[in-house]
Design a protein around this motif. Structure first.
Motif, PDB file in Angstrom:
ATOM      1  N   ARG A  40       9.293  10.953  -7.837  1.00  0.00           N
ATOM      2  CA  ARG A  40       8.322  11.674  -7.035  1.00  0.00           C
ATOM      3  C   ARG A  40       8.784  11.655  -5.581  1.00  0.00           C
ATOM      4  O   ARG A  40       9.620  10.834  -5.199  1.00  0.00           O
ATOM      5  N   HIS A  41       8.241  12.554  -4.771  1.00  0.00           N
ATOM      6  CA  HIS A  41       8.512  12.526  -3.333  1.00  0.00           C
ATOM      7  C   HIS A  41       7.336  13.142  -2.587  1.00  0.00           C
ATOM      8  O   HIS A  41       6.447  13.756  -3.203  1.00  0.00           O
ATOM      9  N   ASP A  42       7.332  12.960  -1.289  1.00  0.00           N
ATOM     10  CA  ASP A  42       6.184  13.352  -0.471  1.00  0.00           C
ATOM     11  C   ASP A  42       6.200  14.828  -0.080  1.00  0.00           C
ATOM     12  O   ASP A  42       5.308  15.271   0.642  1.00  0.00           O
ATOM     13  N   TRP A  43       7.195  15.561  -0.528  1.00  0.00           N
ATOM     14  CA  TRP A  43       7.271  16.980  -0.220  1.00  0.00           C
ATOM     15  C   TRP A  43       7.205  17.796  -1.509  1.00  0.00           C
ATOM     16  O   TRP A  43       7.415  17.282  -2.603  1.00  0.00           O
ATOM     17  N   ALA A  44       6.914  19.058  -1.368  1.00  0.00           N
ATOM     18  CA  ALA A  44       6.846  19.955  -2.523  1.00  0.00           C
ATOM     19  C   ALA A  44       8.251  20.381  -2.943  1.00  0.00           C
ATOM     20  O   ALA A  44       9.213  20.270  -2.171  1.00  0.00           O
ATOM     21  N   GLN A  45       8.358  20.889  -4.167  1.00  0.00           N
ATOM     22  CA  GLN A  45       9.661  21.281  -4.697  1.00  0.00           C
ATOM     23  C   GLN A  45       9.528  22.531  -5.556  1.00  0.00           C
ATOM     24  O   GLN A  45       8.558  22.681  -6.308  1.00  0.00           O
ATOM     25  N   GLU A  97       3.093  21.050   4.622  1.00  0.00           N
ATOM     26  CA  GLU A  97       2.291  21.937   5.467  1.00  0.00           C
ATOM     27  C   GLU A  97       2.654  23.407   5.289  1.00  0.00           C
ATOM     28  O   GLU A  97       1.897  24.292   5.716  1.00  0.00           O
ATOM     29  N   LEU A  98       3.759  23.709   4.624  1.00  0.00           N
ATOM     30  CA  LEU A  98       4.218  25.100   4.541  1.00  0.00           C
ATOM     31  C   LEU A  98       3.347  25.939   3.609  1.00  0.00           C
ATOM     32  O   LEU A  98       3.033  27.095   3.895  1.00  0.00           O
ATOM     33  N   LEU A  99       2.984  25.373   2.446  1.00  0.00           N
ATOM     34  CA  LEU A  99       2.142  26.077   1.475  1.00  0.00           C
ATOM     35  C   LEU A  99       1.044  25.102   1.067  1.00  0.00           C
ATOM     36  O   LEU A  99       1.169  24.383   0.087  1.00  0.00           O
ATOM     37  N   ALA A 100      -0.028  25.082   1.848  1.00  0.00           N
ATOM     38  CA  ALA A 100      -1.012  24.014   1.712  1.00  0.00           C
ATOM     39  C   ALA A 100      -2.301  24.434   1.024  1.00  0.00           C
ATOM     40  O   ALA A 100      -3.230  23.649   0.948  1.00  0.00           O
ATOM     41  N   GLY A 101      -2.392  25.672   0.514  1.00  0.00           N
ATOM     42  CA  GLY A 101      -3.616  26.105  -0.150  1.00  0.00           C
ATOM     43  C   GLY A 101      -3.854  25.378  -1.457  1.00  0.00           C
ATOM     44  O   GLY A 101      -2.959  24.713  -2.008  1.00  0.00           O
ATOM     45  N   GLU A 102      -5.062  25.521  -1.992  1.00  0.00           N
ATOM     46  CA  GLU A 102      -5.444  24.811  -3.219  1.00  0.00           C
ATOM     47  C   GLU A 102      -4.538  25.152  -4.398  1.00  0.00           C
ATOM     48  O   GLU A 102      -4.218  24.298  -5.220  1.00  0.00           O
ATOM     49  N   ALA A 103      -4.114  26.414  -4.485  1.00  0.00           N
ATOM     50  CA  ALA A 103      -3.275  26.838  -5.618  1.00  0.00           C
ATOM     51  C   ALA A 103      -1.928  26.122  -5.638  1.00  0.00           C
ATOM     52  O   ALA A 103      -1.295  26.036  -6.690  1.00  0.00           O
ATOM     53  N   TRP A 104      -1.493  25.592  -4.483  1.00  0.00           N
ATOM     54  CA  TRP A 104      -0.188  24.936  -4.392  1.00  0.00           C
ATOM     55  C   TRP A 104      -0.272  23.445  -4.654  1.00  0.00           C
ATOM     56  O   TRP A 104       0.730  22.743  -4.522  1.00  0.00           O
TER      57      TRP A 104
END
Length: 269
Positions: A40-45, A97-104
């Motif tokens: 796991r990591h603290d950023w999205a992928q 913070e780049l794609l922070a909406g609920e769907a993401w």
């Protein structure tokens, strides 16, 4: 393959998004059945393959995707990747913070447009630019990154995930079916292999996944069939590999499951 480029296996931490570089690209070649272990990591992928199919596993679901499809992994989600065949794997790491909406905030499969594919290919895929970026290079990269975000927000989500249970016994069985979906066709055969009664497994499917064995297996077979169709396999070969006696029997399953024949489903999916 002549001219094929291999990429070193850089640690994800070397690609961690920063304020200066909130979006990073990574590239590597995975051999057939190669695994990237759970992490796991603290950023999205965003993970997808330019060539070859990959399987992305989380605790809740597994996603089997051919080229032109990608798996979105939100920050903090434990995941693993397996190459179903040799693949040229591309990964985007994105600051939360780049794609922070609920769907993401949930994992899902996304369509990769031809433009998004080319944009990802155009991004630097090394941890540090060599030689260092010029001001002109940095401006070009930032422009590409902005377009990547636009294309991701436009990307169509696809229902290609297969839910996984929490029960350890049923999870082992589901993973065996993922590895060899055509080994058995019925619940009785899988139950004998699992050392459980068909009635017990049927109950677990309902309790753990909210579906029947047959419905879950149909979703699994559709996901596998999509990867085979993406390689240009004829329908008869796909049917045989997935354990069907004939192409017509496979066609009937697909039509019953998604309400359209395989040719139309594969074209849409």
């Amino acid at each position: 393959m002549p001219g094929r480029q291999s990429f070193p296996a850089f640690s994800p931490e070397r690609f961690a998004p920063t304020r200066q570089r909130p979006l990073r690209a990574k590239a590597r070649v995975l051999e057939h059945l190669a695994d990237i272990q759970p992490h796991r990591h603290d950023w999205a992928q965003l993970v997808f393959s330019m060539t070859g199919a990959v399987r992305v596993n989380t605790m809740a679901a597994t996603y089997i995707v051919p080229p032109s499809r990608a798996v979105w992994i939100p920050p903090g989600l434990v995941h693993a990747v397996t190459a179903i065949e040799q693949c040229d794997l591309r990964t985007l790491y994105l600051g939360p913070e780049l794609l922070a909406g609920e769907a993401w905030q949930v994992g899902r499969v996304l369509e990769v447009s031809p433009l998004l594919r080319e944009l990802v290919l155009a991004l630097p895929a090394l941890p540090d630019p060599t030689p260092p970026e010029t001001a002109e290079d940095a401006e070009r990269r930032c422009s590409i990154e902005r377009l990547v975000l636009v294309e991701l927000q436009r990307a169509r989500p696809l229902a290609l995930g297969v839910a996984l249970p929490q029960d350890a016994r049923l999870r082992r069985l589901c993973k065996a079916m993922l590895d060899e979906p055509g080994r058995h066709t019925g619940l009785d055969e899988w139950a004998r292999e699992a050392g459980a009664s068909p009635r017990t497994l049927s109950r677990l499917f309902r309790e753990q996944l909210g579906t029947s064995f047959a419905q879950w297996r149909s979703q699994l077979l559709l996901a596998h069939a999509l990867t085979l169709a993406a390689r240009g396999r004829p329908m008869s070969h796909i049917a045989t590999e997935l354990g069907y006696a004939s192409a017509s029997a496979f066609t009937a399953m697909v039509t019953r499951t998604v309400g359209m024949p395989p040719s139309r489903f594969f074209e849409r999916a």
